[in-house]
Design a protein around this motif. Structure first.
Motif, PDB file in Angstrom:
ATOM      1  N   LEU A 153       5.379  -6.048  10.497  1.00 41.64           N
ATOM      2  CA  LEU A 153       4.029  -6.619  10.394  1.00 41.64           C
ATOM      3  C   LEU A 153       2.969  -5.520  10.502  1.00 41.64           C
ATOM      4  O   LEU A 153       1.960  -5.554   9.789  1.00 41.64           O
ATOM      5  N   GLU A 154       3.201  -4.561  11.378  1.00 40.39           N
ATOM      6  CA  GLU A 154       2.261  -3.439  11.492  1.00 40.39           C
ATOM      7  C   GLU A 154       2.184  -2.679  10.171  1.00 40.39           C
ATOM      8  O   GLU A 154       1.094  -2.266   9.739  1.00 40.39           O
ATOM      9  N   MET A 155       3.335  -2.464   9.546  1.00 41.58           N
ATOM     10  CA  MET A 155       3.357  -1.777   8.260  1.00 41.58           C
ATOM     11  C   MET A 155       2.613  -2.583   7.207  1.00 41.58           C
ATOM     12  O   MET A 155       1.848  -2.030   6.400  1.00 41.58           O
ATOM     13  N   GLN A 156       2.805  -3.896   7.209  1.00 40.27           N
ATOM     14  CA  GLN A 156       2.128  -4.748   6.236  1.00 40.27           C
ATOM     15  C   GLN A 156       0.618  -4.711   6.423  1.00 40.27           C
ATOM     16  O   GLN A 156      -0.148  -4.649   5.454  1.00 40.27           O
ATOM     17  N   VAL A 157       0.168  -4.764   7.663  1.00 37.65           N
ATOM     18  CA  VAL A 157      -1.272  -4.676   7.940  1.00 37.65           C
ATOM     19  C   VAL A 157      -1.823  -3.345   7.447  1.00 37.65           C
ATOM     20  O   VAL A 157      -2.893  -3.281   6.834  1.00 37.65           O
ATOM     21  N   GLN A 165      -0.214   4.870  10.192  1.00 37.76           N
ATOM     22  CA  GLN A 165      -0.012   5.176   8.786  1.00 37.76           C
ATOM     23  C   GLN A 165       1.209   4.420   8.250  1.00 37.76           C
ATOM     24  O   GLN A 165       2.183   4.183   8.969  1.00 37.76           O
ATOM     25  N   VAL A 166       1.150   4.051   6.986  1.00 33.17           N
ATOM     26  CA  VAL A 166       2.230   3.272   6.370  1.00 33.17           C
ATOM     27  C   VAL A 166       3.574   3.987   6.498  1.00 33.17           C
ATOM     28  O   VAL A 166       4.579   3.371   6.898  1.00 33.17           O
ATOM     29  N   PRO A 183      -7.991   2.568   4.802  1.00 29.85           N
ATOM     30  CA  PRO A 183      -6.731   3.019   5.405  1.00 29.85           C
ATOM     31  C   PRO A 183      -6.920   3.418   6.868  1.00 29.85           C
ATOM     32  O   PRO A 183      -7.955   3.988   7.230  1.00 29.85           O
ATOM     33  N   PRO A 184      -5.950   3.109   7.722  1.00 28.88           N
ATOM     34  CA  PRO A 184      -6.039   3.512   9.133  1.00 28.88           C
ATOM     35  C   PRO A 184      -6.112   5.027   9.255  1.00 28.88           C
ATOM     36  O   PRO A 184      -5.523   5.743   8.456  1.00 28.88           O
ATOM     37  N   THR A 185      -6.844   5.503  10.242  1.00 23.65           N
ATOM     38  CA  THR A 185      -6.985   6.949  10.434  1.00 23.65           C
ATOM     39  C   THR A 185      -6.006   7.486  11.474  1.00 23.65           C
ATOM     40  O   THR A 185      -5.635   8.652  11.430  1.00 23.65           O
ATOM     41  N   GLN A 242       3.986   0.796  -2.307  1.00 19.91           N
ATOM     42  CA  GLN A 242       3.086  -0.104  -3.031  1.00 19.91           C
ATOM     43  C   GLN A 242       1.834  -0.328  -2.191  1.00 19.91           C
ATOM     44  O   GLN A 242       1.791  -1.155  -1.278  1.00 19.91           O
ATOM     45  N   LEU A 243       0.785   0.405  -2.517  1.00 20.28           N
ATOM     46  CA  LEU A 243      -0.427   0.409  -1.716  1.00 20.28           C
ATOM     47  C   LEU A 243      -1.673   0.040  -2.507  1.00 20.28           C
ATOM     48  O   LEU A 243      -2.774   0.486  -2.212  1.00 20.28           O
ATOM     49  N   ALA A 244      -1.495  -0.790  -3.533  1.00 23.83           N
ATOM     50  CA  ALA A 244      -2.662  -1.179  -4.337  1.00 23.83           C
ATOM     51  C   ALA A 244      -2.624  -2.681  -4.575  1.00 23.83           C
ATOM     52  O   ALA A 244      -1.637  -3.355  -4.284  1.00 23.83           O
TER      53      ALA A 244
END
Length: 206
Positions: free
Chosen positions: A154-158, A175-176, A168-170, A204-206
């Protein structure tokens, strides 16, 4: 003069006889008192045990204490009360009640939209909140940590959704790629096909 000396001697004797109160600094602990990692985290309604939490988990519990609510009439894993964030309750997405493996459940239940940017970030954040709160509760009673696989997923999905939506998280830990590795590391018994799906999703980040 002799009377003054007698009074002074009496005062000195009284001081010497008085019980001595030991100095206690703010860092000292009282013998026998339980030591907790963070008092604020242990005040969260879902932290039901006395086992000290890892600092990172304690920080999350502290952050969620004012936003996650508990239903003490319903217990989920390891006696932790059912928790709610927004309109999402843990019991409605509890991996442990499924016949699927933890990762198989996560891949099917927590799928994003296509394109990823169209996914409801708030809904996924609520799902992550109830998983993180339940994990903190399980850790507080020393329970099984099988929940880490769907939680990290779930963290990765968020993180994927935030990245796809242009925010994107800093922090390195959010990070993914880092979270992908967390999922894979904690899922050694899952099938290679499922692990490959996680690896593919991380691209897949778009």
């Amino acid at each position: 003069m002799r009377a003054s000396l007698s009074i002074a001697a009496a005062l000195v004797g009284a001081v010497a006889a008085a019980p001595k109160i030991p100095f206690v600094s703010t860092t000292d602990t009282i013998p026998g008192a339980p030591i907790v990692a963070r008092q604020s985290a242990n005040q969260a309604c879902f932290v039901v045990g006395s086992t000290a939490l890892p600092q990172e988990v304690a920080d999350v519990a502290d952050a969620l204490a004012s936003t996650v609510t508990c239903d003490n009439s319903v217990e989920t894993i390891s006696g932790v009360p059912d928790v709610t964030s927004g309109s999402t309750t843990f019991s409605s997405i509890d991996f442990s009640q499924s016949s699927q493996t933890p990762l198989e459940f996560a891949l099917s239940k927590f799928a994003t939209e296509d394109p990823v940017a169209n996914t409801n970030l708030a809904a996924f954040q609520d799902m992550l909140n109830v998983y993180q709160a339940t994990e903190a509760g399980i850790r507080s009673v020393g329970g099984s940590l099988a929940i880490k696989v769907p939680k990290f997923f779930l963290e990765m999905q968020v993180s994927r959704i935030e990245t796809a939506q242009g925010n994107p998280p800093t922090a390195a830990g959010l990070q993914v790629d880092h979270l992908r590795d967390k999922v894979l590391k904690n899922a050694p018994k899952e099938s290679q096909d499922l692990l490959d799906q996680v690896t593919q999703l991380a691209t897949q980040l778009a």
